[in-house]
Motif scaffolding. Structure first.
Motif, PDB file in Angstrom:
ATOM      1  N   GLN A 179       0.831  -1.214   0.000  1.00 28.96           N
ATOM      2  CA  GLN A 179       0.000   0.000   0.000  1.00 28.96           C
ATOM      3  C   GLN A 179       0.859   1.254   0.000  1.00 28.96           C
ATOM      4  O   GLN A 179       0.608   2.207  -0.756  1.00 28.96           O
ATOM      5  CB  GLN A 179      -0.910   0.004   1.222  1.00 28.96           C
ATOM      6  CG  GLN A 179      -1.773   1.254   1.356  1.00 28.96           C
ATOM      7  CD  GLN A 179      -1.504   2.042   2.629  1.00 28.96           C
ATOM      8  OE1 GLN A 179      -0.910   1.533   3.582  1.00 28.96           O
ATOM      9  NE2 GLN A 179      -1.938   3.280   2.665  1.00 28.96           N
ATOM     10  N   GLY A 191      -3.514   1.562  -3.575  1.00 25.75           N
ATOM     11  CA  GLY A 191      -3.142   1.730  -2.173  1.00 25.75           C
ATOM     12  C   GLY A 191      -4.311   1.438  -1.255  1.00 25.75           C
ATOM     13  O   GLY A 191      -4.170   0.750  -0.235  1.00 25.75           O
ATOM     14  N   TYR A 194      -4.996  -2.469  -1.135  1.00 25.86           N
ATOM     15  CA  TYR A 194      -4.085  -3.290  -0.328  1.00 25.86           C
ATOM     16  C   TYR A 194      -4.127  -2.917   1.154  1.00 25.86           C
ATOM     17  O   TYR A 194      -3.836  -3.762   2.007  1.00 25.86           O
ATOM     18  CB  TYR A 194      -2.668  -3.239  -0.903  1.00 25.86           C
ATOM     19  CG  TYR A 194      -2.585  -4.073  -2.161  1.00 25.86           C
ATOM     20  CD1 TYR A 194      -2.581  -5.462  -2.097  1.00 25.86           C
ATOM     21  CD2 TYR A 194      -2.581  -3.477  -3.424  1.00 25.86           C
ATOM     22  CE1 TYR A 194      -2.561  -6.239  -3.247  1.00 25.86           C
ATOM     23  CE2 TYR A 194      -2.556  -4.236  -4.586  1.00 25.86           C
ATOM     24  CZ  TYR A 194      -2.548  -5.623  -4.482  1.00 25.86           C
ATOM     25  OH  TYR A 194      -2.542  -6.389  -5.619  1.00 25.86           O
ATOM     26  N   LEU A 195      -4.511  -1.691   1.465  1.00 28.43           N
ATOM     27  CA  LEU A 195      -4.731  -1.370   2.878  1.00 28.43           C
ATOM     28  C   LEU A 195      -5.935  -2.128   3.402  1.00 28.43           C
ATOM     29  O   LEU A 195      -5.893  -2.696   4.506  1.00 28.43           O
ATOM     30  CB  LEU A 195      -4.928   0.139   3.054  1.00 28.43           C
ATOM     31  CG  LEU A 195      -5.284   0.576   4.474  1.00 28.43           C
ATOM     32  CD1 LEU A 195      -4.180   0.199   5.464  1.00 28.43           C
ATOM     33  CD2 LEU A 195      -5.556   2.078   4.530  1.00 28.43           C
TER      34      LEU A 195
END
Length: 468
Positions: A179, A191, A194-195
């Motif tokens: 991220q 980002g 993936y966070l």
């Protein structure tokens, strides 16, 4: 009983065990000296703790860490020597703000890079984050290309989560680092993705389960809570930046003190957590949603929370790097609060609360400039895209106020433009400043120059493209 503390401990006002090389200096790798000097003992001659740490730092270590981490040649396998050389830089610049995976654990992953795909994925993500944060000021497109390639390899190497398997802390922090890489590259949607993946793993790790956490030893329990709070902090920032709702509530407990972490990292980490707790649900909902619900009473309350003298005292004892992160974050939050007040037409030129004053962004810019001139450029840039995006929000707001605000005296206008020039130079020095953000700022610089073409300092607002 210890009657004499060493010079670094005495000046930092921390407990010293009085040994020839005391425990504090051993941990921070400082020169441990003892001086019988009445003047040095006086309160008047005390210095900030962060400055003291820098002053006593062993020179060879300082010199080694100052060199940026060169990006690897990815046409070849990552060499063990290259990866091991990254670890001290990681521990200095990444770990204090992401205190999950230690240097020893990274070494273990490096040993397993050819036999375990998840460890290999983590190594690529760790490499990407470390070179990104240690090369924020290098004008080289190949650095961004290397970071993108390292993130891609980390993603492709990970094993899938299948029935009967559970995520690990290693996998979760790999997602956080991916991220961070994509945020630096301006790929904000990735980002965000993936966070959220990391947050899902945090839930699957049952870090909110009190009974499970109680069964773990202190070090592991503390580390898992730090992982939870890390995701909480990243999500709160992403919620403001990406206008996305937050899913993580504050954990029921702060991370317990872990002796292995080191006192200065623990203290700084707690300050980051407490700062992001100010972005509570009401703040987020008003920022993302209906700002007509913003009231003067609420703005004044949030201003009091942000204007905390005890916080300023505690932060002043941290390292310059920790201070840079926290001070810029507070000024960014004050700017957000002012924007919400402005959105609901709550501002006036004679407001009793500073956050309701038309002049607040200009006052904040002057305060921020005074702080930033006291620390090195590298100290700012090692925070990467996070601090860059906060500085962009602050400068864009300041520029709008100058462009659309009322005319003031020549002296005051010159001072305001001078602050903008300073902030512009700081922001343009970042390698990962995205083209869209750069062009927006350039356009605002031109507007200010046109409005104040009679002021000599406005010539510095021109940008010829030579600055990164």
């Amino acid at each position: 009983m210890v009657v004499t503390a060493c010079d670094p401990c005495r000046r930092r006002k921390v407990r010293c065990n009085g040994q020839q090389r005391c425990q504090q200096c051993e941990h921070l790798d400082l020169r441990c000296t003892y001086t019988d000097n009445q003047q040095a003992r006086s309160r008047k001659n005390a210095v900030r703790r962060g400055t003291l740490i820098s002053e006593y730092k062993i020179p060879s270590t300082k010199k080694d860490l100052a060199a940026p981490a060169s990006p690897p040649d990815l046409s070849l396998p990552l060499s063990t020597a290259y990866l091991h050389n990254l670890i001290p830089k990681y521990m200095a610049y990444v770990y204090p703000f992401n205190p999950i995976m230690t240097g020893d654990e990274i070494q273990d992953s490096i040993r397993k890079i050819d036999s375990d795909r998840d460890h290999a994925a983590f190594v690529f993500a760790f490499t990407g984050v470390t070179i990104d944060l240690t090369q924020s000021n290098i004008a080289a497109s190949h650095v961004s290309e290397q970071v993108a390639e390292l993130a891609r390899r980390a993603i492709e190497l990970r094993t899938p989560l299948l029935p009967g398997t559970r995520p690990s802390i290693l996998r979760a922090i790999t997602s956080v680092y991916i991220q961070m890489c994509y945020m630096s590259l301006g790929q904000h949607d990735l980002g965000f993705f993936y966070l959220r993946e990391a947050i899902s793993m945090v839930h699957l790790l049952r870090i909110e389960d009190k009974a499970l956490m109680a069964s773990l030893d202190l070090a592991e329990r503390s580390r898992r809570r730090r992982l939870y709070w890390l995701c909480f902090i990243h999500e709160r920032f992403m919620s403001i930046f990406h206008f996305s709702p937050a899913t993580l509530s504050p954990h029921t407990a702060f991370p317990e003190d872990d002796p292995a972490l080191g006192p200065w990292i623990s203290h700084g980490w707690m300050q980051v957590i407490k700062t992001f707790l100010l972005l509570e649900p009401t703040f987020l909902s008003l920022w993302i949603g209906d700002r007509t619900q913003v009231t003067a009473v609420w703005v004044e309350q949030k201003h009091r929370e942000l204007d905390d003298e005890l916080w300023e005292l505690e932060v002043s004892m941290l390292t310059d790097s920790q201070q840079a992160d926290l001070v810029v974050t507070r000024q960014w939050m004050r700017t957000l609060l002012w924007q919400m007040a402005m959105s609901n037409c709550l501002l006036s030129s004679n407001a009793s609360c500073p956050s309701l004053s038309l002049e607040t962004p200009l006052r904040l810019s002057n305060q921020l400039r005074r702080f930033l001139t006291k620390i090195s450029q590298n100290t700012i840039q090692i925070h990467g895209s996070s601090i860059l995006n906060k500085l962009l929000e602050i400068l864009n707001t300041i520029a709008d106020v100058v462009i659309h605000g009322q005319q003031v005296s020549l002296e005051e206008t010159t001072s305001r433009i001078d602050d903008i020039v300073f902030m512009k130079d700081v922001i343009f020095s970042f390698r990962n400043l995205q083209k869209v953000s750069k062009n927006i700022l350039i356009e605002k610089m031109h507007l200010i120059r046109e409005r104040f073409e009679h002021i000599e300092v406005s010539e510095q607002l021109e940008w010829d493209g030579s600055t990164p």
